[in-house]
Motif scaffolding. Structure first.
Motif, PDB file in Angstrom:
ATOM      1  N   LYS A 179       1.214  -1.383   0.140  1.00 30.93           N
ATOM      2  CA  LYS A 179      -0.088  -0.203   0.071  1.00 30.93           C
ATOM      3  C   LYS A 179       1.035   1.087   0.026  1.00 30.93           C
ATOM      4  CE  LYS A 179      -3.479  -2.877   2.536  1.00 30.93           C
ATOM      5  NZ  LYS A 179      -4.507  -2.517   3.420  1.00 30.93           N
ATOM      6  N   ARG A 180       2.218   1.400   0.879  1.00 29.30           N
ATOM      7  CA  ARG A 180       2.804   2.332   0.973  1.00 29.30           C
ATOM      8  C   ARG A 180       3.580   2.277  -0.536  1.00 29.30           C
ATOM      9  NH1 ARG A 180       4.420   0.623   6.576  1.00 29.30           N
ATOM     10  NH2 ARG A 180       5.593  -0.378   5.237  1.00 29.30           N
ATOM     11  N   ALA A 181       3.679   1.857  -1.157  1.00 26.62           N
ATOM     12  CA  ALA A 181       4.700   1.966  -2.032  1.00 26.62           C
ATOM     13  C   ALA A 181       3.665   2.131  -3.627  1.00 26.62           C
ATOM     14  CB  ALA A 181       5.497   0.012  -2.655  1.00 26.62           C
ATOM     15  N   GLY A 182       2.361   1.243  -3.463  1.00 33.23           N
ATOM     16  CA  GLY A 182       2.051   1.671  -4.406  1.00 33.23           C
ATOM     17  C   GLY A 182       1.145   3.354  -4.304  1.00 33.23           C
ATOM     18  N   ALA A 183       1.298   4.123  -3.115  1.00 31.36           N
ATOM     19  CA  ALA A 183       0.981   4.991  -3.039  1.00 31.36           C
ATOM     20  C   ALA A 183       1.881   5.820  -3.118  1.00 31.36           C
ATOM     21  CB  ALA A 183       0.067   5.758  -1.324  1.00 31.36           C
ATOM     22  N   ARG A 184       2.796   5.595  -3.190  1.00 24.43           N
ATOM     23  CA  ARG A 184       4.306   6.323  -3.641  1.00 24.43           C
ATOM     24  C   ARG A 184       4.459   7.053  -5.084  1.00 24.43           C
ATOM     25  NH1 ARG A 184       7.358   4.158  -1.059  1.00 24.43           N
ATOM     26  NH2 ARG A 184       8.273   2.861  -2.080  1.00 24.43           N
ATOM     27  N   GLU A 185       4.447   5.136  -6.101  1.00 24.29           N
ATOM     28  CA  GLU A 185       4.206   5.605  -7.315  1.00 24.29           C
ATOM     29  C   GLU A 185       3.312   5.664  -7.488  1.00 24.29           C
ATOM     30  OE1 GLU A 185       6.222   1.861  -8.168  1.00 24.29           O
ATOM     31  OE2 GLU A 185       7.417   1.755  -6.341  1.00 24.29           O
ATOM     32  N   MET A 191      -5.216  -3.027  -8.571  1.00 28.05           N
ATOM     33  CA  MET A 191      -3.746  -3.686  -8.191  1.00 28.05           C
ATOM     34  C   MET A 191      -3.420  -4.037  -7.295  1.00 28.05           C
ATOM     35  SD  MET A 191      -1.250  -4.752 -10.298  1.00 28.05           S
ATOM     36  CE  MET A 191      -1.678  -4.303 -11.634  1.00 28.05           C
ATOM     37  N   ILE A 192      -3.744  -3.109  -6.348  1.00 25.37           N
ATOM     38  CA  ILE A 192      -3.526  -2.867  -4.947  1.00 25.37           C
ATOM     39  C   ILE A 192      -3.797  -3.588  -4.193  1.00 25.37           C
ATOM     40  CG2 ILE A 192      -2.858  -1.560  -2.895  1.00 25.37           C
ATOM     41  CD1 ILE A 192      -2.793   0.762  -4.481  1.00 25.37           C
ATOM     42  N   ALA A 193      -5.490  -3.975  -4.437  1.00 23.69           N
ATOM     43  CA  ALA A 193      -6.083  -4.901  -3.239  1.00 23.69           C
ATOM     44  C   ALA A 193      -5.656  -5.962  -4.286  1.00 23.69           C
ATOM     45  CB  ALA A 193      -7.646  -4.675  -3.818  1.00 23.69           C
ATOM     46  N   LEU A 194      -5.261  -6.549  -5.624  1.00 19.34           N
ATOM     47  CA  LEU A 194      -4.779  -7.771  -6.575  1.00 19.34           C
ATOM     48  C   LEU A 194      -3.265  -8.182  -5.547  1.00 19.34           C
ATOM     49  CD1 LEU A 194      -6.318  -7.580  -9.886  1.00 19.34           C
ATOM     50  CD2 LEU A 194      -7.264  -8.931  -8.406  1.00 19.34           C
ATOM     51  N   GLN A 195      -2.935  -7.132  -5.167  1.00 22.98           N
ATOM     52  CA  GLN A 195      -1.354  -7.318  -4.291  1.00 22.98           C
ATOM     53  C   GLN A 195      -1.704  -7.718  -3.015  1.00 22.98           C
ATOM     54  OE1 GLN A 195       0.141  -4.061  -5.978  1.00 22.98           O
ATOM     55  NE2 GLN A 195       1.376  -5.028  -6.827  1.00 22.98           N
ATOM     56  N   CYS A 196      -1.794  -7.298  -2.326  1.00 23.00           N
ATOM     57  CA  CYS A 196      -2.680  -7.600  -1.385  1.00 23.00           C
ATOM     58  C   CYS A 196      -3.519  -8.601  -0.806  1.00 23.00           C
ATOM     59  CB  CYS A 196      -3.152  -6.753  -0.282  1.00 23.00           C
ATOM     60  SG  CYS A 196      -2.445  -4.719  -0.312  1.00 23.00           S
ATOM     61  N   ARG A 197      -4.476  -9.427  -1.576  1.00 23.05           N
ATOM     62  CA  ARG A 197      -5.302 -10.000  -1.439  1.00 23.05           C
ATOM     63  C   ARG A 197      -4.294 -11.535  -1.428  1.00 23.05           C
ATOM     64  NH1 ARG A 197      -7.979 -13.731  -5.442  1.00 23.05           N
ATOM     65  NH2 ARG A 197      -9.279 -14.874  -4.895  1.00 23.05           N
ATOM     66  N   GLU A 198      -3.297 -11.142  -2.451  1.00 25.15           N
ATOM     67  CA  GLU A 198      -2.285 -12.543  -2.459  1.00 25.15           C
ATOM     68  C   GLU A 198      -1.965 -13.009  -1.080  1.00 25.15           C
ATOM     69  OE1 GLU A 198      -0.912 -14.560  -5.369  1.00 25.15           O
ATOM     70  OE2 GLU A 198      -2.587 -13.782  -5.567  1.00 25.15           O
ATOM     71  N   THR A 199      -1.461 -12.115  -0.115  1.00 21.67           N
ATOM     72  CA  THR A 199      -0.560 -12.325   0.999  1.00 21.67           C
ATOM     73  C   THR A 199      -1.880 -13.352   2.073  1.00 21.67           C
ATOM     74  OG1 THR A 199      -1.828 -10.823   2.111  1.00 21.67           O
ATOM     75  CG2 THR A 199       0.537  -9.854   0.797  1.00 21.67           C
ATOM     76  N   ARG A 200      -2.679 -13.323   1.188  1.00 22.35           N
ATOM     77  CA  ARG A 200      -4.215 -13.969   1.962  1.00 22.35           C
ATOM     78  C   ARG A 200      -4.028 -15.062   1.443  1.00 22.35           C
ATOM     79  NH1 ARG A 200      -6.633  -9.718   5.636  1.00 22.35           N
ATOM     80  NH2 ARG A 200      -6.346  -7.779   5.045  1.00 22.35           N
ATOM     81  N   PHE A 201      -3.356 -15.509   1.465  1.00 21.63           N
ATOM     82  CA  PHE A 201      -3.483 -17.340   0.676  1.00 21.63           C
ATOM     83  C   PHE A 201      -2.316 -18.389   1.802  1.00 21.63           C
ATOM     84  CE2 PHE A 201      -6.138 -15.882  -2.642  1.00 21.63           C
ATOM     85  CZ  PHE A 201      -6.988 -15.881  -2.700  1.00 21.63           C
ATOM     86  N   ALA A 202      -2.744 -19.667   1.937  1.00 23.74           N
ATOM     87  CA  ALA A 202      -1.587 -20.241   2.817  1.00 23.74           C
ATOM     88  C   ALA A 202      -0.884 -20.527   1.303  1.00 23.74           C
ATOM     89  CB  ALA A 202      -2.930 -21.306   2.905  1.00 23.74           C
ATOM     90  N   GLY A 203       0.877 -20.486   2.180  1.00 22.44           N
ATOM     91  CA  GLY A 203       1.975 -20.383   0.867  1.00 22.44           C
ATOM     92  C   GLY A 203       2.358 -19.981   0.426  1.00 22.44           C
ATOM     93  N   PHE A 204       1.835 -18.324   0.404  1.00 18.67           N
ATOM     94  CA  PHE A 204       2.509 -17.153  -0.081  1.00 18.67           C
ATOM     95  C   PHE A 204       3.665 -16.837   0.819  1.00 18.67           C
ATOM     96  CE2 PHE A 204       2.720 -12.949  -0.826  1.00 18.67           C
ATOM     97  CZ  PHE A 204       2.669 -13.254  -1.883  1.00 18.67           C
ATOM     98  N   GLY A 205       3.475 -16.474   1.353  1.00 12.69           N
ATOM     99  CA  GLY A 205       4.545 -16.090   2.729  1.00 12.69           C
ATOM    100  C   GLY A 205       5.777 -16.598   2.074  1.00 12.69           C
ATOM    101  N   ALA A 206       5.859 -18.676   2.905  1.00 11.57           N
ATOM    102  CA  ALA A 206       6.310 -19.406   2.627  1.00 11.57           C
ATOM    103  C   ALA A 206       7.548 -19.647   1.100  1.00 11.57           C
ATOM    104  CB  ALA A 206       6.422 -20.935   3.102  1.00 11.57           C
ATOM    105  N   ALA A 207       6.200 -19.296  -0.079  1.00 10.62           N
ATOM    106  CA  ALA A 207       7.394 -18.873  -0.989  1.00 10.62           C
ATOM    107  C   ALA A 207       8.087 -17.932  -1.206  1.00 10.62           C
ATOM    108  CB  ALA A 207       6.406 -19.145  -2.116  1.00 10.62           C
ATOM    109  N   VAL A 208       7.707 -16.572  -0.656  1.00  8.37           N
ATOM    110  CA  VAL A 208       8.069 -15.357  -1.084  1.00  8.37           C
ATOM    111  C   VAL A 208       9.159 -15.916  -0.125  1.00  8.37           C
ATOM    112  CG1 VAL A 208       7.858 -13.013  -0.084  1.00  8.37           C
ATOM    113  CG2 VAL A 208       5.931 -13.869  -1.286  1.00  8.37           C
ATOM    114  N   LEU A 209       9.331 -15.887   1.173  1.00  6.70           N
ATOM    115  CA  LEU A 209      10.708 -15.765   2.205  1.00  6.70           C
ATOM    116  C   LEU A 209      11.722 -17.002   1.375  1.00  6.70           C
ATOM    117  CD1 LEU A 209      12.351 -15.750   4.379  1.00  6.70           C
ATOM    118  CD2 LEU A 209      10.958 -17.163   5.977  1.00  6.70           C
ATOM    119  N   SER A 210      10.982 -17.915   0.774  1.00  3.16           N
ATOM    120  CA  SER A 210      11.843 -18.421  -0.045  1.00  3.16           C
ATOM    121  C   SER A 210      12.934 -17.770  -1.175  1.00  3.16           C
ATOM    122  CB  SER A 210      11.953 -20.117  -0.025  1.00  3.16           C
ATOM    123  OG  SER A 210      13.035 -21.188  -1.112  1.00  3.16           O
ATOM    124  N   SER A 211      12.111 -17.438  -1.458  1.00  2.00           N
ATOM    125  CA  SER A 211      13.015 -16.604  -3.265  1.00  2.00           C
ATOM    126  C   SER A 211      13.655 -15.447  -2.627  1.00  2.00           C
ATOM    127  CB  SER A 211      12.175 -16.130  -3.771  1.00  2.00           C
ATOM    128  OG  SER A 211      10.723 -17.691  -4.120  1.00  2.00           O
TER     129      SER A 211
END
Length: 290
Positions: A179-185, A191-211
């Motif tokens: 939200k901060r980056a989206g507002a700044r840019e 698009m911000i809502a779609l990006q935020c929605r991703e974070t609510r699914f199981a396994g997303f955080g683990a994939a991001v952290l491993s990447s």
């Protein structure tokens, strides 16, 4: 109790959720991947590789320009994102190369396609292009990872503690950052809502952290030298106001690969594919002209 609440707040990637997806699904060795073809069936193929946290909907503002110019575009969601499965794995370069290899084999994509990657996807695309020179025609990198000199934060550096922190607070932190980056840019609310929605699914955080641990901060100097040595035509596009992949990375790439075509978009941040889509599309289409 807090851990239990967090666990149950995560939505699984289920068949019910996938009913909202456009496109199709294919079974690979590590799970199901969501993909979609766009544009004329007889056009030159362009495979698009998205980045760390935003799946294939990130290409919203590129597709009409690319398909309108006659390109046959393949988009897909990496494992751990979008409508694809969330396998328990090390999300490293070998993992992503295998994912792309298997997807292209299943879809019978012949050699000679063009490859485009954005952010983390740029790092993956560069690595893939250096490994599979015989398969790709041209390579396009949009604000690519692999050229950073900075170090990952403590969440990515520290095992166990970092994993727990990502599990408990990663979603909240990623949504705030989005939200901060989206507002700044100047990213639009949809698009911000779609990006935020991703974070609510199981396994997303683990994939991001491993990447983050295995892809984002690796030094790809040798990869870019290989691309030059193997005569891979490369276009790299950077935003001058990008605070994720700073413009210094463009200067570094110039010093590594003298044959790369580099375009700088004045005032663009890391969300350049959304906020400066016309400039990005213009550079990409000019580069893809036969």
């Amino acid at each position: 109790m807090f851990v239990v609440v967090v666990w149950f707040l995560r939505r699984p990637m289920s068949a019910r959720v996938r009913r909202a997806a456009s496109g199709q699904f294919v079974q690979l060795s590590k799970g199901t991947v969501h993909y979609q073809w766009h544009g004329p069936e007889n056009g030159p193929v362009l495979v698009m590789v998205h980045g760390l946290t935003t799946p294939s909907f990130v290409w919203r503002d590129q597709l009409s320009a690319l398909t309108g110019a006659g390109h046959r575009v393949l988009t897909f969601d990496h494992f751990g994102r979008g409508f694809s499965d969330r396998p328990f794995a090390s999300y490293d370069m070998d993992f992503y190369v295998q994912e792309i290899d298997e997807l292209l084999e299943k879809l019978a994509v012949p050699a000679g396609f063009n490859l485009l990657g954005y952010s983390m996807g740029g790092g993956i695309a560069a690595h893939y292009g250096a490994l599979r020179r015989d398969r790709i025609n041209r390579l396009i990198l949009l604000a690519p990872a692999g050229l950073l000199k900075s170090e990952p934060n403590w969440v990515a550096r520290w095992p166990v503690i970092g994993d727990l922190a990502m599990f408990l607070f990663g979603g909240i932190s990623l949504r705030r950052g989005c939200k901060r980056a989206g507002a700044r840019e100047g990213v639009d609310a949809d698009m911000i809502a779609l990006q935020c929605r991703e974070t609510r699914f199981a396994g997303f955080g683990a994939a991001v952290l491993s990447s983050l641990r295995h892809v984002i901060y690796i030094d790809q100097t040798a990869t870019h030298r290989t691309l030059m040595d193997r005569d891979v035509p490369v276009l790299a596009v950077f935003g001058t106001a990008d605070d994720v992949i700073p413009i210094d990375c463009a200067m570094r790439l110039r010093g590594i690969n003298r044959s790369a075509q580099i375009v700088e978009i004045d005032g663009a941040g890391h969300s350049l594919v959304t906020t400066h889509a016309k400039q990005v599309n213009r550079a990409v289409l000019a580069f893809l002209l036969p």
